[in-house]
Motif scaffolding. Structure first.
Motif, PDB file in Angstrom:
ATOM      1  N   SER A  10       0.830  -1.213   0.000  1.00 36.42           N
ATOM      2  CA  SER A  10       0.000   0.000   0.000  1.00 36.42           C
ATOM      3  C   SER A  10       0.859   1.254   0.000  1.00 36.42           C
ATOM      4  N   VAL A  11       1.889   1.294   0.816  1.00 35.73           N
ATOM      5  CA  VAL A  11       2.775   2.462   0.884  1.00 35.73           C
ATOM      6  C   VAL A  11       3.500   2.652  -0.453  1.00 35.73           C
ATOM      7  N   ILE A  12       4.000   1.585  -1.027  1.00 37.81           N
ATOM      8  CA  ILE A  12       4.682   1.678  -2.328  1.00 37.81           C
ATOM      9  C   ILE A  12       3.722   2.174  -3.403  1.00 37.81           C
ATOM     10  N   SER A  13       2.486   1.689  -3.401  1.00 35.96           N
ATOM     11  CA  SER A  13       1.490   2.136  -4.383  1.00 35.96           C
ATOM     12  C   SER A  13       1.205   3.618  -4.245  1.00 35.96           C
ATOM     13  N   ILE A  14       1.041   4.099  -3.032  1.00 34.72           N
ATOM     14  CA  ILE A  14       0.773   5.525  -2.802  1.00 34.72           C
ATOM     15  C   ILE A  14       1.952   6.367  -3.279  1.00 34.72           C
ATOM     16  N   LEU A  15       3.176   5.963  -2.965  1.00 36.18           N
ATOM     17  CA  LEU A  15       4.361   6.711  -3.400  1.00 36.18           C
ATOM     18  C   LEU A  15       4.484   6.720  -4.918  1.00 36.18           C
ATOM     19  N   THR A  16       4.137   5.616  -5.559  1.00 36.72           N
ATOM     20  CA  THR A  16       4.188   5.542  -7.018  1.00 36.72           C
ATOM     21  C   THR A  16       3.211   6.516  -7.644  1.00 36.72           C
ATOM     22  N   PHE A  17       1.988   6.591  -7.131  1.00 38.13           N
ATOM     23  CA  PHE A  17       0.999   7.523  -7.659  1.00 38.13           C
ATOM     24  C   PHE A  17       1.427   8.965  -7.438  1.00 38.13           C
ATOM     25  N   LEU A  18       2.007   9.267  -6.291  1.00 40.92           N
ATOM     26  CA  LEU A  18       2.476  10.631  -6.030  1.00 40.92           C
ATOM     27  C   LEU A  18       3.575  11.012  -7.010  1.00 40.92           C
ATOM     28  N   LYS A  19       4.496  10.117  -7.277  1.00 42.56           N
ATOM     29  CA  LYS A  19       5.592  10.391  -8.209  1.00 42.56           C
ATOM     30  C   LYS A  19       5.047  10.595  -9.624  1.00 42.56           C
ATOM     31  N   ALA A  20       4.064   9.808 -10.040  1.00 40.26           N
ATOM     32  CA  ALA A  20       3.467   9.949 -11.373  1.00 40.26           C
ATOM     33  C   ALA A  20       2.819  11.321 -11.519  1.00 40.26           C
ATOM     34  N   ASP A  21       2.190  11.836 -10.461  1.00 43.87           N
ATOM     35  CA  ASP A  21       1.589  13.169 -10.516  1.00 43.87           C
ATOM     36  C   ASP A  21       2.643  14.249 -10.743  1.00 43.87           C
ATOM     37  N   GLU A  22       3.825  14.075 -10.172  1.00 46.17           N
ATOM     38  CA  GLU A  22       4.906  15.044 -10.337  1.00 46.17           C
ATOM     39  C   GLU A  22       5.403  15.093 -11.777  1.00 46.17           C
ATOM     40  N   LEU A  23       5.279  14.004 -12.506  1.00 44.75           N
ATOM     41  CA  LEU A  23       5.776  13.937 -13.874  1.00 44.75           C
ATOM     42  C   LEU A  23       4.905  14.714 -14.855  1.00 44.75           C
ATOM     43  N   GLY A  24       3.636  14.903 -14.523  1.00 42.20           N
ATOM     44  CA  GLY A  24       2.732  15.571 -15.451  1.00 42.20           C
ATOM     45  C   GLY A  24       2.087  14.562 -16.383  1.00 42.20           C
ATOM     46  N   GLU A  25       1.545  15.079 -17.485  1.00 37.92           N
ATOM     47  CA  GLU A  25       0.837  14.217 -18.431  1.00 37.92           C
ATOM     48  C   GLU A  25       1.789  13.595 -19.450  1.00 37.92           C
ATOM     49  N   LEU A  26       1.453  12.394 -19.860  1.00 39.24           N
ATOM     50  CA  LEU A  26       2.190  11.717 -20.916  1.00 39.24           C
ATOM     51  C   LEU A  26       1.937  12.434 -22.235  1.00 39.24           C
ATOM     52  N   LYS A  27       3.009  12.737 -22.986  1.00 35.55           N
ATOM     53  CA  LYS A  27       2.907  13.470 -24.250  1.00 35.55           C
ATOM     54  C   LYS A  27       3.457  12.616 -25.399  1.00 35.55           C
ATOM     55  N   LEU A  28       2.939  12.857 -26.586  1.00 32.78           N
ATOM     56  CA  LEU A  28       3.454  12.238 -27.798  1.00 32.78           C
ATOM     57  C   LEU A  28       4.159  13.325 -28.605  1.00 32.78           C
ATOM     58  N   SER A  29       5.418  13.074 -28.967  1.00 33.09           N
ATOM     59  CA  SER A  29       6.174  14.030 -29.783  1.00 33.09           C
ATOM     60  C   SER A  29       6.737  13.328 -31.007  1.00 33.09           C
ATOM     61  N   SER A  30       6.774  14.064 -32.101  1.00 31.05           N
ATOM     62  CA  SER A  30       7.417  13.594 -33.335  1.00 31.05           C
ATOM     63  C   SER A  30       8.369  14.686 -33.794  1.00 31.05           C
ATOM     64  N   MET A  31       9.533  14.285 -34.255  1.00 35.69           N
ATOM     65  CA  MET A  31      10.490  15.260 -34.770  1.00 35.69           C
ATOM     66  C   MET A  31      11.406  14.604 -35.790  1.00 35.69           C
ATOM     67  N   THR A  32      11.884  15.414 -36.713  1.00 34.26           N
ATOM     68  CA  THR A  32      12.853  14.962 -37.714  1.00 34.26           C
ATOM     69  C   THR A  32      14.147  15.715 -37.475  1.00 34.26           C
ATOM     70  N   LEU A  33      15.234  14.962 -37.366  1.00 33.57           N
ATOM     71  CA  LEU A  33      16.564  15.525 -37.133  1.00 33.57           C
ATOM     72  C   LEU A  33      17.526  14.959 -38.168  1.00 33.57           C
ATOM     73  N   TYR A  34      18.605  15.693 -38.440  1.00 32.39           N
ATOM     74  CA  TYR A  34      19.568  15.281 -39.461  1.00 32.39           C
ATOM     75  C   TYR A  34      20.952  15.110 -38.837  1.00 32.39           C
ATOM     76  N   PHE A  35      21.499  13.912 -39.007  1.00 32.55           N
ATOM     77  CA  PHE A  35      22.802  13.559 -38.461  1.00 32.55           C
ATOM     78  C   PHE A  35      23.843  13.792 -39.558  1.00 32.55           C
ATOM     79  N   GLN A  36      24.790  14.692 -39.306  1.00 31.71           N
ATOM     80  CA  GLN A  36      25.863  15.017 -40.256  1.00 31.71           C
ATOM     81  C   GLN A  36      27.028  14.080 -39.939  1.00 31.71           C
ATOM     82  N   ASP A  37      27.232  13.071 -40.776  1.00 33.35           N
ATOM     83  CA  ASP A  37      28.134  11.964 -40.467  1.00 33.35           C
ATOM     84  C   ASP A  37      29.356  11.964 -41.378  1.00 33.35           C
TER      85      ASP A  37
END
Length: 173
Positions: A10-37
């Motif tokens: 129970s204590v571990i579950s409560i701590l896990t939920f509190l930590k998840a709240d600190e992280l904020g919302e899950l986001k989806l990101s897409s990006m294109t980057l170019y590697f100069q090799d």
């Protein structure tokens, strides 16, 4: 004594939920980057660090490469630099068809500076498009999970130079 395991869970579950709240919302990101090799010459950003035999090759089993490529926002070398791709490639298939990739995308620009994306997995190195897992991240990309497709969009063997397009799709906090 039988209540103790329930209390601990129970204590571990409560701590896990509190930590998840600190992280904020899950986001989806897409990006294109170019590697100069640059894979040869005095300004090489990719070099073999160990190999068997007389001459190294991308196809030679056991060859290990170290990389520190500049990452830009467009294909143009002069476009804004957003970071560096730092890591290791190992030719891991006996026939040379696959390499194992371990790359940290280290962001240095204002928007994402200090953040990282961690890329790891098997890359079918001679296919046009290669897909590799994004297994983690830090900063703006904390706990990232997803994938990246790599495609060599420019290759100049006379200059030992290529541009690799990376299309990232990631979930992160």
């Amino acid at each position: 004594m039988t209540k103790l395991p329930f209390i601990i869970v129970s204590v571990i579950s409560i701590l896990t939920f509190l930590k998840a709240d600190e992280l904020g919302e899950l986001k989806l990101s897409s990006m294109t980057l170019y590697f100069q090799d640059y894979f040869g010459g005095a300004n090489a950003t990719m070099k073999p660090v160990t190999f068997s035999g007389d001459a190294w090759s991308f196809k030679q089993f056991g060859t290990i490469f170290c990389t520190d490529d500049v990452i830009t926002v467009t294909m143009d070398q002069g476009s804004a630099q957003v970071g560096r791709a730092q890591g290791i490639y190992v030719t891991s298939a006996l026939d040379g068809s696959n390499s194992h990739v371990m790359i940290s995308v280290v962001f240095t620009n204002d928007e994402f500076g200090g953040s990282t994306l961690e890329v790891q997995g098997t890359s079918k190195q001679f296919e046009r498009v290669r897909e590799v897992a994004v297994v983690g991240g830090t900063g703006r990309f904390r706990l990232a999970r997803g994938y990246v497709t790599f495609e060599t969009v420019h290759l100049d063997l006379s200059l030992s130079y290529s541009i690799i397009e990376g299309n990232f799709t990631i979930w992160h906090y």
